[in-house]
Scaffold this active site. Structure first.
Site, PDB file in Angstrom:
ATOM      1  N   THR A   1       0.835  -1.211   0.000  1.00  0.00           N
ATOM      2  CA  THR A   1       0.000   0.000   0.000  1.00  0.00           C
ATOM      3  C   THR A   1       0.865   1.254   0.000  1.00  0.00           C
ATOM      4  OG1 THR A   1      -1.514   1.309   1.380  1.00  0.00           O
ATOM      5  CG2 THR A   1      -0.150  -0.278   2.538  1.00  0.00           C
ATOM      6  N   ASP A   2       0.307   2.360  -0.465  1.00  0.00           N
ATOM      7  CA  ASP A   2       1.062   3.630  -0.425  1.00  0.00           C
ATOM      8  C   ASP A   2       1.297   4.098   1.012  1.00  0.00           C
ATOM      9  OD1 ASP A   2      -1.515   4.513   0.214  1.00  0.00           O
ATOM     10  OD2 ASP A   2      -1.602   6.054  -1.345  1.00  0.00           O
ATOM     11  N   GLU A   3       0.516   3.553   1.956  1.00  0.00           N
ATOM     12  CA  GLU A   3       0.669   3.997   3.351  1.00  0.00           C
ATOM     13  C   GLU A   3       2.034   3.657   3.937  1.00  0.00           C
ATOM     14  OE1 GLU A   3      -2.289   3.884   6.211  1.00  0.00           O
ATOM     15  OE2 GLU A   3      -3.933   4.173   4.797  1.00  0.00           O
TER      16      GLU A   3
ATOM     17  N   TYR B   1      -1.332  -0.332  11.086  1.00  0.00           N
ATOM     18  CA  TYR B   1      -1.675  -0.996   9.817  1.00  0.00           C
ATOM     19  C   TYR B   1      -0.527  -0.821   8.825  1.00  0.00           C
ATOM     20  CZ  TYR B   1      -3.407  -1.164   4.999  1.00  0.00           C
ATOM     21  OH  TYR B   1      -3.534  -1.408   3.650  1.00  0.00           O
TER      22      TYR B   1
ATOM     23  N   LYS C   1       1.947  -3.649   7.205  1.00  0.00           N
ATOM     24  CA  LYS C   1       2.041  -3.843   5.753  1.00  0.00           C
ATOM     25  C   LYS C   1       3.480  -3.645   5.279  1.00  0.00           C
ATOM     26  CE  LYS C   1      -0.739  -4.380   2.945  1.00  0.00           C
ATOM     27  NZ  LYS C   1      -1.283  -5.628   2.331  1.00  0.00           N
TER      28      LYS C   1
ATOM     29  N   ARG D   1      -6.159  12.391  -0.141  1.00  0.00           N
ATOM     30  CA  ARG D   1      -5.958  11.030  -0.622  1.00  0.00           C
ATOM     31  C   ARG D   1      -6.004  11.047  -2.151  1.00  0.00           C
ATOM     32  NH1 ARG D   1      -4.476  10.856   3.798  1.00  0.00           N
ATOM     33  NH2 ARG D   1      -4.963   9.410   5.486  1.00  0.00           N
TER      34      ARG D   1
HETATM   35  P1  NAD Z   1     -10.708  -5.908   2.802  1.00  0.00           P
HETATM   36  O1  NAD Z   1     -10.542  -5.580   4.235  1.00  0.00           O
HETATM   37  O2  NAD Z   1     -11.944  -5.483   2.099  1.00  0.00           O
HETATM   38  O3  NAD Z   1     -10.570  -7.491   2.596  1.00  0.00           O
HETATM   39  C1  NAD Z   1      -9.560  -8.243   3.192  1.00  0.00           C
HETATM   40  C2  NAD Z   1      -9.866  -9.707   2.937  1.00  0.00           C
HETATM   41  O4  NAD Z   1      -8.805 -10.492   3.489  1.00  0.00           O
HETATM   42  C3  NAD Z   1     -11.156 -10.194   3.568  1.00  0.00           C
HETATM   43  O5  NAD Z   1     -11.884 -10.990   2.668  1.00  0.00           O
HETATM   44  C4  NAD Z   1     -10.682 -11.027   4.768  1.00  0.00           C
HETATM   45  O6  NAD Z   1     -11.567 -12.062   5.139  1.00  0.00           O
HETATM   46  C5  NAD Z   1      -9.360 -11.569   4.240  1.00  0.00           C
HETATM   47  N1  NAD Z   1      -8.417 -11.932   5.304  1.00  0.00           N
HETATM   48  C6  NAD Z   1      -8.046 -11.185   6.382  1.00  0.00           C
HETATM   49  N2  NAD Z   1      -7.181 -11.842   7.140  1.00  0.00           N
HETATM   50  C7  NAD Z   1      -6.967 -13.041   6.535  1.00  0.00           C
HETATM   51  C8  NAD Z   1      -6.155 -14.150   6.843  1.00  0.00           C
HETATM   52  N3  NAD Z   1      -5.394 -14.189   7.942  1.00  0.00           N
HETATM   53  N4  NAD Z   1      -6.168 -15.219   6.003  1.00  0.00           N
HETATM   54  C9  NAD Z   1      -6.942 -15.208   4.893  1.00  0.00           C
HETATM   55  N5  NAD Z   1      -7.744 -14.182   4.564  1.00  0.00           N
HETATM   56  C10 NAD Z   1      -7.753 -13.099   5.373  1.00  0.00           C
HETATM   57  O7  NAD Z   1      -9.411  -5.336   2.088  1.00  0.00           O
HETATM   58  P2  NAD Z   1      -9.235  -4.551   0.704  1.00  0.00           P
HETATM   59  O8  NAD Z   1      -9.555  -3.118   0.914  1.00  0.00           O
HETATM   60  O9  NAD Z   1      -9.891  -5.318  -0.367  1.00  0.00           O
HETATM   61  O10 NAD Z   1      -7.643  -4.638   0.539  1.00  0.00           O
HETATM   62  C11 NAD Z   1      -7.043  -5.770  -0.098  1.00  0.00           C
HETATM   63  C12 NAD Z   1      -5.544  -5.590  -0.110  1.00  0.00           C
HETATM   64  O11 NAD Z   1      -5.181  -4.397  -0.790  1.00  0.00           O
HETATM   65  C13 NAD Z   1      -4.938  -5.465   1.294  1.00  0.00           C
HETATM   66  O12 NAD Z   1      -3.722  -6.162   1.307  1.00  0.00           O
HETATM   67  C14 NAD Z   1      -4.700  -3.969   1.457  1.00  0.00           C
HETATM   68  O13 NAD Z   1      -3.638  -3.714   2.340  1.00  0.00           O
HETATM   69  C15 NAD Z   1      -4.363  -3.575   0.032  1.00  0.00           C
HETATM   70  N6  NAD Z   1      -4.686  -2.187  -0.332  1.00  0.00           N
HETATM   71  C16 NAD Z   1      -5.950  -1.697  -0.156  1.00  0.00           C
HETATM   72  C17 NAD Z   1      -6.256  -0.411  -0.579  1.00  0.00           C
HETATM   73  C18 NAD Z   1      -7.640   0.161  -0.415  1.00  0.00           C
HETATM   74  O14 NAD Z   1      -7.847   1.341  -0.712  1.00  0.00           O
HETATM   75  N7  NAD Z   1      -8.629  -0.600   0.007  1.00  0.00           N
HETATM   76  C19 NAD Z   1      -5.268   0.379  -1.177  1.00  0.00           C
HETATM   77  C20 NAD Z   1      -3.976  -0.152  -1.316  1.00  0.00           C
HETATM   78  C21 NAD Z   1      -3.696  -1.435  -0.914  1.00  0.00           C
HETATM   79  O1  DAU Z   2      -3.928   4.566   0.898  1.00  0.00           O
HETATM   80  C1  DAU Z   2      -4.262   3.216   0.797  1.00  0.00           C
HETATM   81  C2  DAU Z   2      -5.057   2.814   2.004  1.00  0.00           C
HETATM   82  O2  DAU Z   2      -6.342   3.420   1.876  1.00  0.00           O
HETATM   83  C3  DAU Z   2      -5.197   1.306   2.167  1.00  0.00           C
HETATM   84  O3  DAU Z   2      -3.929   0.737   2.342  1.00  0.00           O
HETATM   85  C4  DAU Z   2      -6.104   0.984   3.363  1.00  0.00           C
HETATM   86  O4  DAU Z   2      -6.321  -0.406   3.467  1.00  0.00           O
HETATM   87  C5  DAU Z   2      -7.441   1.676   3.147  1.00  0.00           C
HETATM   88  O5  DAU Z   2      -8.273   1.470   4.280  1.00  0.00           O
HETATM   89  C6  DAU Z   2      -7.239   3.178   2.924  1.00  0.00           C
HETATM   90  O6  DAU Z   2      -6.743   3.796   4.145  1.00  0.00           O
HETATM   91  P1  DAU Z   2      -7.281   5.216   4.633  1.00  0.00           P
HETATM   92  O7  DAU Z   2      -7.027   5.360   6.060  1.00  0.00           O
HETATM   93  O8  DAU Z   2      -6.808   6.287   3.720  1.00  0.00           O
HETATM   94  O9  DAU Z   2      -8.867   4.983   4.326  1.00  0.00           O
HETATM   95  P2  DAU Z   2     -10.169   5.429   5.153  1.00  0.00           P
HETATM   96  O10 DAU Z   2     -11.332   5.231   4.240  1.00  0.00           O
HETATM   97  O11 DAU Z   2     -10.206   4.828   6.491  1.00  0.00           O
HETATM   98  O12 DAU Z   2      -9.928   6.987   5.319  1.00  0.00           O
HETATM   99  C7  DAU Z   2      -9.763   7.839   4.194  1.00  0.00           C
HETATM  100  C8  DAU Z   2      -9.619   9.249   4.702  1.00  0.00           C
HETATM  101  O13 DAU Z   2     -10.863   9.659   5.269  1.00  0.00           O
HETATM  102  C9  DAU Z   2      -8.593   9.397   5.802  1.00  0.00           C
HETATM  103  O14 DAU Z   2      -7.921  10.643   5.651  1.00  0.00           O
HETATM  104  C10 DAU Z   2      -9.422   9.401   7.077  1.00  0.00           C
HETATM  105  C11 DAU Z   2     -10.728  10.030   6.633  1.00  0.00           C
HETATM  106  N1  DAU Z   2     -11.935   9.544   7.339  1.00  0.00           N
HETATM  107  C12 DAU Z   2     -12.163   8.202   7.374  1.00  0.00           C
HETATM  108  C13 DAU Z   2     -13.264   7.697   8.031  1.00  0.00           C
HETATM  109  C14 DAU Z   2     -13.513   6.208   8.086  1.00  0.00           C
HETATM  110  C15 DAU Z   2     -12.812  10.443   7.913  1.00  0.00           C
HETATM  111  O15 DAU Z   2     -12.630  11.671   7.852  1.00  0.00           O
HETATM  112  N2  DAU Z   2     -13.907   9.935   8.564  1.00  0.00           N
HETATM  113  C16 DAU Z   2     -14.161   8.604   8.654  1.00  0.00           C
HETATM  114  O16 DAU Z   2     -15.188   8.233   9.286  1.00  0.00           O
END
Ligand code: NAD
Ligand code: DAU
Length: 335
Positions: A124-126, A148, A152, A212
């Site tokens: 992730t970019d985080e 988190y 990662k 973001r």
């Molecule tokens: P999500 O939370 O929606 O889904 C995660 C999935 O992983 C779920 O289906 C959960 O059951 C499964 N899981 C969790 N722990 C597990 C384990 N121990 N064994 C097997 N399965 C397990 O996540 P997402 O938002 O779809 O993110 C997917 C991937 O992409 C993650 O690795 C996340 O770090 C990365 N990512 C997400 C974002 C984003 O914006 N959502 C951005 C960049 C990278």
């Molecule tokens: O950047 C990639 C990441 O993006 C992924 O690696 C993570 O898995 C994914 O959850 C996401 O992380 P963020 O923390 O950026 O996502 P979130 O939706 O939780 O928050 C986005 C922005 O919105 C952040 O600046 C916090 C803010 N926020 C979030 C929530 C849930 C609010 O202001 N209010 C809220 O209730």
């Protein structure tokens, strides 16, 4: 081609499996997912009966389960499985360290033992931390600032270490914030959309000025395939949507799409360690021929409409485990 997708019942994983079955007719997919609170088999109800798809419930931290899957022969691995919500990692980091770091180790050990497969670690970019101006390049140092992101970063660097030490064919991707269908409604886009539909407050952290960079999930799926097929092993690839906006701007756009008033915006106490801005330089991935194809406003409109049309999907989630989480997370945080 036999493909192992881990975490395929989550947001990006389920979109990726659907994308792959549509675009890669020769793909045979095993989806290994533990089904945590974020894993939802309903996300893949439409492909359940596809003969090219198989679901295995299991934990990537369990070597026996992982080895059983690898022993069946795998050509390509996409590791999506992770604990993913920053806010949850603040109160309860243990499961993040386990899955996002230790789980990657278990997968890499199986890869070492059974060999052969290309392994795409979805990072992730985080992991870079926050950036005030400019954009992170893949060679920049990592500076994760919440549990988190740190977990990662552990998985990200372990994957790289197995490339350097054992010569495993590992590729690492670092994507920005995704939006799209089937995202668990704890994240800002589905949370604010579904709250607004019900005229509930939208809890905006701090001054709403955090930035973001938004990436449509379908563009992310395409990028992952470009990286898997054309990327160099041992390399990291940034995947950014190139659509940077503040959270306040995002919130206003969601409200405008839904025709809801801005009075629904409720400022709340900021997230501890809240990264101010993420931004990625994606020249390396663009050189492989990828570019995001979806315009941000159109992607946001389609995404919001998906939640409008699929209320049964998120109402079921919001009336279950999510309710208790939401109560504890936001109680008394109004400013
Ligand atoms: P999500 O939370 O929606 O889904 C995660 C999935 O992983 C779920 O289906 C959960 O059951 C499964 N899981 C969790 N722990 C597990 C384990 N121990 N064994 C097997 N399965 C397990 O996540 P997402 O938002 O779809 O993110 C997917 C991937 O992409 C993650 O690795 C996340 O770090 C990365 N990512 C997400 C974002 C984003 O914006 N959502 C951005 C960049 C990278
Ligand atoms: O950047 C990639 C990441 O993006 C992924 O690696 C993570 O898995 C994914 O959850 C996401 O992380 P963020 O923390 O950026 O996502 P979130 O939706 O939780 O928050 C986005 C922005 O919105 C952040 O600046 C916090 C803010 N926020 C979030 C929530 C849930 C609010 O202001 N209010 C809220 O209730």
């Amino acid at each position: 081609m036999k493909i192992l997708v881990t975490g395929g019942c989550g947001f990006i994983g389920s979109n990726f499996i659907r994308h792959t079955l549509r675009r890669h007719p020769d793909a045979r997919i095993i989806n290994l997912d533990k089904l945590t609170y974020a894993g939802n088999p309903e996300n893949l109800a439409d492909v359940e009966t596809d003969a090219r798809y198989e679901f295995v419930q299991g934990d990537i931290c369990d070597p026996a389960t992982v080895e059983r899957v690898f022993a069946r022969g795998v050509d390509l691995v996409f590791n999506f499985a992770a604990e993913t919500h920053v806010d949850r990692s603040i109160g309860d980091p243990g499961s993040f360290v386990m899955t996002d770091t230790y789980g990657v180790y278990v997968l890499l050990e199986a890869l070492r033992r059974f060999g052969g497969a290309r392994f795409v670690q979805i990072s992730t970019d985080e992991v870079y931390g926050s950036i005030e101006v400019g954009a992170f390049r893949e060679s920049d140092p990592l500076n994760p600032r919440n549990p988190y992101a740190a977990s990662k970063a552990g998985g990200d660097r372990l994957a790289y270490a197995y490339f350097c030490t054992h010569g495993l064919p590992v590729l690492i991707t670092r994507a920005s914030n995704n939006l799209g269908p089937n995202q668990y409604p704890e994240k800002i886009v589905p949370l604010f959309t579904t709250n607004a539909i019900d005229d509930l407050p939208l809890p905006l952290y701090g001054d709403g000025g955090n930035v973001r960079d938004w990436l449509y999930v379908e563009d992310h799926c395409e990028a992952l395939w470009v990286i898997a097929e054309r990327g160099c092993v041992g390399e990291v690839y940034n995947v950014g949507g190139g659509a940077e906006i503040t959270n306040l701007d995002l919130t206003r756009r969601i409200l405008a799409i839904l025709g809801k008033p801005e009075s629904l915006i409720q400022p709340v106490v900021d997230r501890p360690g809240h990264d101010r801005r993420y931004a990625l330089c994606c020249d390396k991935l663009r050189a492989l021929g990828w570019t995001p194809r979806h315009d941000f406003d159109a992607a946001l409109r389609d995404t919001v409409q998906w939640y409008v049309k699929n209320q049964a999907w998120w109402r079921k989630i919001k009336s279950g485990e999510f309710r208790k989480y939401y109560e504890a997370q936001y109680r008394g945080r109004e400013v």
